[in-house]
Enzyme design. Structure first.
Site, PDB file in Angstrom:
ATOM      1  N   HIS A  36      -7.128   7.048  -2.973  1.00  0.00           N
ATOM      2  CA  HIS A  36      -8.129   5.795  -2.126  1.00  0.00           C
ATOM      3  C   HIS A  36      -7.270   5.205  -1.214  1.00  0.00           C
ATOM      4  O   HIS A  36      -7.819   4.640  -0.376  1.00  0.00           O
ATOM      5  CB  HIS A  36      -8.249   4.837  -3.311  1.00  0.00           C
ATOM      6  CG  HIS A  36      -7.640   3.846  -3.611  1.00  0.00           C
ATOM      7  ND1 HIS A  36      -6.595   4.271  -4.458  1.00  0.00           N
ATOM      8  CD2 HIS A  36      -7.681   2.652  -3.344  1.00  0.00           C
ATOM      9  CE1 HIS A  36      -5.633   3.015  -4.394  1.00  0.00           C
ATOM     10  NE2 HIS A  36      -6.355   1.953  -3.718  1.00  0.00           N
ATOM     11  N   ASP A  37      -5.936   5.531  -1.276  1.00  0.00           N
ATOM     12  CA  ASP A  37      -5.255   4.654  -0.113  1.00  0.00           C
ATOM     13  C   ASP A  37      -4.276   5.622   0.662  1.00  0.00           C
ATOM     14  O   ASP A  37      -3.308   5.287   1.394  1.00  0.00           O
ATOM     15  CB  ASP A  37      -4.499   3.243  -0.477  1.00  0.00           C
ATOM     16  CG  ASP A  37      -5.367   1.982  -0.356  1.00  0.00           C
ATOM     17  OD1 ASP A  37      -6.261   2.186   0.444  1.00  0.00           O
ATOM     18  OD2 ASP A  37      -5.060   1.144  -1.224  1.00  0.00           O
ATOM     19  N   ASP A  49      -9.111  -1.458  -7.980  1.00  0.00           N
ATOM     20  CA  ASP A  49      -8.080  -1.336  -6.683  1.00  0.00           C
ATOM     21  C   ASP A  49      -7.508  -3.016  -6.680  1.00  0.00           C
ATOM     22  O   ASP A  49      -6.471  -2.982  -5.980  1.00  0.00           O
ATOM     23  CB  ASP A  49      -9.312  -0.995  -5.619  1.00  0.00           C
ATOM     24  CG  ASP A  49      -8.491  -1.178  -4.221  1.00  0.00           C
ATOM     25  OD1 ASP A  49      -7.404  -0.752  -4.189  1.00  0.00           O
ATOM     26  OD2 ASP A  49      -9.064  -1.545  -3.211  1.00  0.00           O
ATOM     27  N   GLN A  62      -3.518 -16.888  -3.014  1.00  0.00           N
ATOM     28  CA  GLN A  62      -3.879 -16.370  -4.339  1.00  0.00           C
ATOM     29  C   GLN A  62      -5.085 -17.053  -5.056  1.00  0.00           C
ATOM     30  O   GLN A  62      -6.038 -16.238  -5.447  1.00  0.00           O
ATOM     31  CB  GLN A  62      -2.851 -16.159  -5.577  1.00  0.00           C
ATOM     32  CG  GLN A  62      -1.751 -15.281  -5.196  1.00  0.00           C
ATOM     33  CD  GLN A  62      -2.134 -13.859  -5.278  1.00  0.00           C
ATOM     34  OE1 GLN A  62      -2.805 -13.272  -6.109  1.00  0.00           O
ATOM     35  NE2 GLN A  62      -2.146 -12.992  -4.080  1.00  0.00           N
ATOM     36  N   HIS A  86       0.794  -1.063   0.028  1.00  0.00           N
ATOM     37  CA  HIS A  86      -0.135   0.043   0.027  1.00  0.00           C
ATOM     38  C   HIS A  86       0.969   1.469   0.035  1.00  0.00           C
ATOM     39  O   HIS A  86       0.770   2.028   1.117  1.00  0.00           O
ATOM     40  CB  HIS A  86      -0.726  -0.024   1.172  1.00  0.00           C
ATOM     41  CG  HIS A  86      -2.205  -0.944   1.147  1.00  0.00           C
ATOM     42  ND1 HIS A  86      -2.137  -2.222   1.666  1.00  0.00           N
ATOM     43  CD2 HIS A  86      -3.287  -1.195   0.397  1.00  0.00           C
ATOM     44  CE1 HIS A  86      -3.028  -2.909   1.383  1.00  0.00           C
ATOM     45  NE2 HIS A  86      -3.776  -2.249   0.646  1.00  0.00           N
ATOM     46  N   ASN A  87       1.447   1.553  -1.211  1.00  0.00           N
ATOM     47  CA  ASN A  87       2.183   2.814  -1.399  1.00  0.00           C
ATOM     48  C   ASN A  87       1.923   3.281  -2.684  1.00  0.00           C
ATOM     49  O   ASN A  87       0.890   3.024  -3.116  1.00  0.00           O
ATOM     50  CB  ASN A  87       3.824   2.232  -1.285  1.00  0.00           C
ATOM     51  CG  ASN A  87       4.060   1.241  -2.194  1.00  0.00           C
ATOM     52  OD1 ASN A  87       3.368   1.063  -3.441  1.00  0.00           O
ATOM     53  ND2 ASN A  87       5.058   0.146  -2.150  1.00  0.00           N
ATOM     54  N   SER A  88       2.654   4.544  -2.799  1.00  0.00           N
ATOM     55  CA  SER A  88       2.359   5.318  -4.173  1.00  0.00           C
ATOM     56  C   SER A  88       2.173   4.559  -5.381  1.00  0.00           C
ATOM     57  O   SER A  88       1.551   4.847  -6.543  1.00  0.00           O
ATOM     58  CB  SER A  88       2.963   6.539  -4.147  1.00  0.00           C
ATOM     59  OG  SER A  88       4.273   6.267  -4.435  1.00  0.00           O
ATOM     60  N   THR A  89       3.062   3.478  -5.572  1.00  0.00           N
ATOM     61  CA  THR A  89       3.029   2.599  -6.534  1.00  0.00           C
ATOM     62  C   THR A  89       1.742   1.918  -6.873  1.00  0.00           C
ATOM     63  O   THR A  89       1.124   1.713  -7.967  1.00  0.00           O
ATOM     64  CB  THR A  89       3.878   1.536  -6.541  1.00  0.00           C
ATOM     65  OG1 THR A  89       5.171   2.346  -6.547  1.00  0.00           O
ATOM     66  CG2 THR A  89       4.224   0.737  -7.898  1.00  0.00           C
ATOM     67  N   HIS A  90       1.162   1.431  -5.728  1.00  0.00           N
ATOM     68  CA  HIS A  90      -0.167   0.758  -5.801  1.00  0.00           C
ATOM     69  C   HIS A  90      -1.208   1.782  -6.170  1.00  0.00           C
ATOM     70  O   HIS A  90      -2.086   1.518  -7.067  1.00  0.00           O
ATOM     71  CB  HIS A  90      -0.348   0.424  -4.584  1.00  0.00           C
ATOM     72  CG  HIS A  90      -1.921   0.077  -4.334  1.00  0.00           C
ATOM     73  ND1 HIS A  90      -2.659  -1.080  -5.141  1.00  0.00           N
ATOM     74  CD2 HIS A  90      -3.236   0.598  -3.511  1.00  0.00           C
ATOM     75  CE1 HIS A  90      -3.852  -1.309  -4.742  1.00  0.00           C
ATOM     76  NE2 HIS A  90      -4.411  -0.258  -3.668  1.00  0.00           N
TER      77      HIS A  90
END
EC number: 3.1.4.-
Length: 782
Positions: A555-556, A679, A731, A515-519
């Protein structure tokens, strides 16, 4: 001898009902037996204001030979209206008892040469305690003896006799009080199907008085002809085996009307392991016995009731039909019908209430199997959680259970909330220097080249992450927002947008593996890709597109790398602030607007008209909150039922679909589905990207499990233990439970064959690893 109450006749002192006689042949003994069988207690037992019908007492006399004593007991039984059996041998006594399970057994112990009375009832003569006799059914016998064990035996007899009986009587008073107050109709019958008790609700619903039913066999009560011919036989076969029966049954009221009921009949096991009673609980499904004219009259009366009771508690009268049941036999049916009519005539009626009313009406004229099926439908509709499947349906797979438990709950709440305080009050950053990029034209060539393929679904976000030194959101945001004309729509300078993107990106945690800016950049990319699909463009307005791009970007924001469940269990400040409800999603939306509006340099909303801002703000908040997984199945189901199914029906008939696509309600559903799919689109990306994302989310969950163990918090997802976890299994579970159905629905709407092909390939990849019992992201090198 089972669990019957027994008197042990001895040639010594005998105690019975607390009275002492000096000889077993004495008149006092006979009088005591007669007293116990007083005729006033034969047919009913008094519990306060209530009476319980009772069969005549059954007595077994075991005498080696008939004499004055046995005759005395026989006369006493006759005088007391007891049912008396006489046996002369142990064999006949056991056979008789096994058949009838007598309430009272009297054994003659004076003539031991004929048979040993204690041997008849006690398996082990060597045992000093009198406990086997109590188990056999004896409850009063004492031979004068100061020995401690003898005194102990006497206390045991008292405990298992009078004392326990008093406890039972107290319990019976409470139980019968509950039965009297119950609003379900309750009927108790003996094992021979003789009615022993009905409660006031039964009287009110069926129109009978207690006295008209008690002591009657069930077959004497008129039956409804609306039941299937073999239904009674089916019920009897079931309950005689000691099994509970539940289903729909038509009963006939005293006035001849039929009433459809949901009935549960439970056998009650008593002495000797034998069925002693049957308890029947009956709940009327509807009151379909009034004429239309009468119904209209009652509805009119109920409207008057509503007007006259405006300031009273309406909840009881309008929401809970059973709560309005009267205690009177005549007024009750009328009042219940009135309350039902009140529900039908409510001026504000929820859609679910309409559905339930339609089903109730359909039940009246439906055959039995359909009525039973509709009853099950009603049970489901009355649950609070209509959209979330119940866990345990997927073979109890722990990976699925943990994922669902971790993502779809707000914490296990095993703690009071204050034992652990996780500080989420990290400083929210405004970058100290807002240097590059000045504009799109100033983006370094290497980064610009990396973004050339951003229009493709197979765009590699990790290349951009590397090229931008973990600042992909600002650069990709500038390009995508420019492509959709966001600055023009918001009437804001590109420099303001650039500053806003930098502020938002600075408040994503680069230390989070997932959950970082790449996501955030990845979700923004997927959102932009979906917005370009023809069906989506037909549905959404420009303001919807801008809202979707902003929502994807924020959103995150400030995600701590822990789930909502973790924050709630840890009693974090955010969980306390948002009352353990949609904690992170509420925080993302709120912080996004705080960061945006607190400094004019990055306030992208500064230049738009107030009403437009309110509309845009509401849309962004709604989309961010839609990413909360507890509402996952609700959003998907609403999308399918409100959009996909009606679209398919219209297209089949060649009709216009514009009204469905552009209605305000459906545009909201499309936007929610769009951001949800964006998302969690990782399993639909090309395999290498999918594998990288799987590794990152797993690492974040591993880190959470590690911290939960360190802090002594409940472990929300135990399978995500870095030493034992199977990433392929996790997964597979995620795809099975969350992804497949959602993307099938989104593909049917937006036409995304490439995504579905990737999803199929990726699922096969994870399956292949799992079948080889591998737990890693990739197979070992050859």
């Amino acid at each position: 001898m089972g669990c019957a109450s027994s008197i042990h006749i001895s040639d010594r002192v005998v105690y019975h009902s607390g009275k002492e006689s000096e000889d077993s042949h004495s008149p006092q003994q006979t009088n005591a037996t007669q007293h116990q069988g007083n005729p006033t207690t034969l047919t009913e037992v008094q519990f306060g204001p209530m009476k319980l019908f009772k069969d005549p007492l059954q007595v077994l006399l075991v005498f080696a030979k008939e004499d004055s004593q046995s005759n005395g007991f026989c006369w006493a039984c006759e005088k007391a209206n007891y049912r008396c059996s006489l046996a002369h041998t142990p064999e006949s006594a056991l056979e008789c008892f096994s058949e009838k399970h007598h309430d009272l057994v009297i054994v003659d112990h004076r003539h031991s040469r004929h048979f040993d009375a204690e041997a008849l009832c006690r398996p082990d003569r060597e045992e000093a305690s009198v406990m086997p006799l109590i188990n056999a059914g004896f409850n009063r016998r004492y031979v004068e003896n100061a020995n401690m064990m003898a005194c102990y035996n006497e206390l045991l007899q008292l405990e298992h006799g009078e004392v326990r009986a008093q406890f039972k009587l107290r319990a019976c008073n409470a139980i019968f009080t509950a039965l009297e107050q119950s609003q379900d109709a309750i009927e108790i019958t003996s094992e021979d199907q003789v009615i022993q008790y009905v409660n006031p609700a039964y009287e009110a619903i069926m129109g009978y008085q207690q006295g008209e039913l008690l002591g009657k066999e069930i077959i004497e009560v008129p039956k409804s002809e609306k039941n299937k011919p073999d239904l009674l036989e089916t019920i009897n076969t079931c309950i005689r085996k000691g099994k509970e029966w539940q289903g729909i049954y038509y009963a006939k009221k005293k006035n001849g009307d039929n009433i459809q009921q949901n009935v549960k009949i439970t056998p009650v096991i008593g002495q000797g392991g034998k069925i002693r009673h049957y308890v029947s609980i009956n709940r009327p499904l509807n009151d379909n016995n009034k004429s239309e004219k009468s119904s209209e009259r009652v509805q009119a009366e109920s409207q008057t009731d509503i007007q006259s009771s405006k300031h009273k508690d309406r909840r009881k009268g309008s929401l809970d039909v059973r709560s309005t049941t009267s205690r009177g036999s005549d007024g009750s049916s009328q009042r219940r019908h009135s309350s039902m009519a009140r529900i039908h005539s409510m001026t504000i009626e929820a859609p679910i209430t309409k559905v339930i009313n339609i089903i109730n009406a359909a039940q009246e004229s439906s055959p039995m199997p359909v009525a039973e099926a509709l009853d099950r439908v009603l049970e489901i509709l009355r649950t609070t959680e209509l959209y979330s499947p119940q866990l345990g349906t997927k073979d109890e797979d722990p990976h699925t259970n943990d994922l669902v438990g971790g993502l779809m709950t707000d914490g296990l709440r095993r703690l009071s909330g204050n034992e652990y305080i996780l500080s989420t009050k990290q400083p929210h950053h405004l970058p100290s220097h807002l240097a590059t990029p000045l504009s799109l034209n100033d983006i370094p060539p290497r980064i610009a080249q990396t973004m050339e393929t951003e229009g493709s679904w197979d765009f590699d976000i990790f290349n951009l992450e590397a090229a931008t030194m973990k600042r992909p959101l600002t650069y990709l945001g500038l390009k995508i927002f420019s492509k959709f004309g966001v600055c023009e729509f918001l009437n804001c300078p590109e420099a303001t947008l650039r500053s806003w993107l930098q502020v938002i990106e600075a408040n994503y945690h680069s230390s989070n593996s997932y959950h970082n800016s790449t996501h955030a950049a990845d979700v923004l990319h997927a959102t932009a890709y979906f917005l370009c699909k023809e069906r989506v463009k037909q549905s959404l307005d420009p303001i919807d597109e801008v809202a979707a791009l902003i929502a994807a970007t924020v959103h995150d924001v400030d995600h701590p790398g822990r789930t909502n469940s973790f924050l709630c269990n840890a009693g974090s400040e955010l969980a306390i602030l948002y009352n353990d409800t949609a904690v992170l999603e509420s925080h993302h939306a709120a912080l996004a607007f705080q960061l945006t509006t607190r400094d004019d340099k990055c306030n992208i909303f500064k230049y738009i008209e107030r009403n437009e801002y309110r509309t845009l703000r509401q849309a962004v908040i709604d989309m961010v909150l839609a990413t909360e997984m507890t509402k996952h199945f609700e959003h998907v189901n609403k999308f399918v039922n409100s959009i996909n199914k009606p679209l398919a029906a219209l297209e089949e008939n060649g009709e216009s679909v514009k009204s469905i696509l552009t209605s305000p309600e459906n545009r909201i559903l499309v936007k929610r589905m769009l951001i949800k799919c964006a998302d969690i689109s990782n399993p639909c990306r090309p395999l290498e990207l999918c594998i990288e994302w799987a590794g990152r989310i797993s690492e974040e969950y591993f880190a959470q499990t590690d911290e939960e163990k360190r802090q002594g918090l409940p472990v929300v997802m135990p399978v995500f233990d870095r030493h034992t976890c199977s990433i392929p299994k996790s997964q597979i579970s995620f795809i099975d439970y969350f992804i497949t159905d959602m993307f099938d629905a989104w593909d049917a709407f937006a036409d995304l064959p490439n995504l579905m092909q990737h999803l199929d390939n990726n699922f096969k990849y994870w399956k292949g690893l799992d079948e080889r019992k591998l737990h890693s992201l990739r197979p070992p090198p050859e």
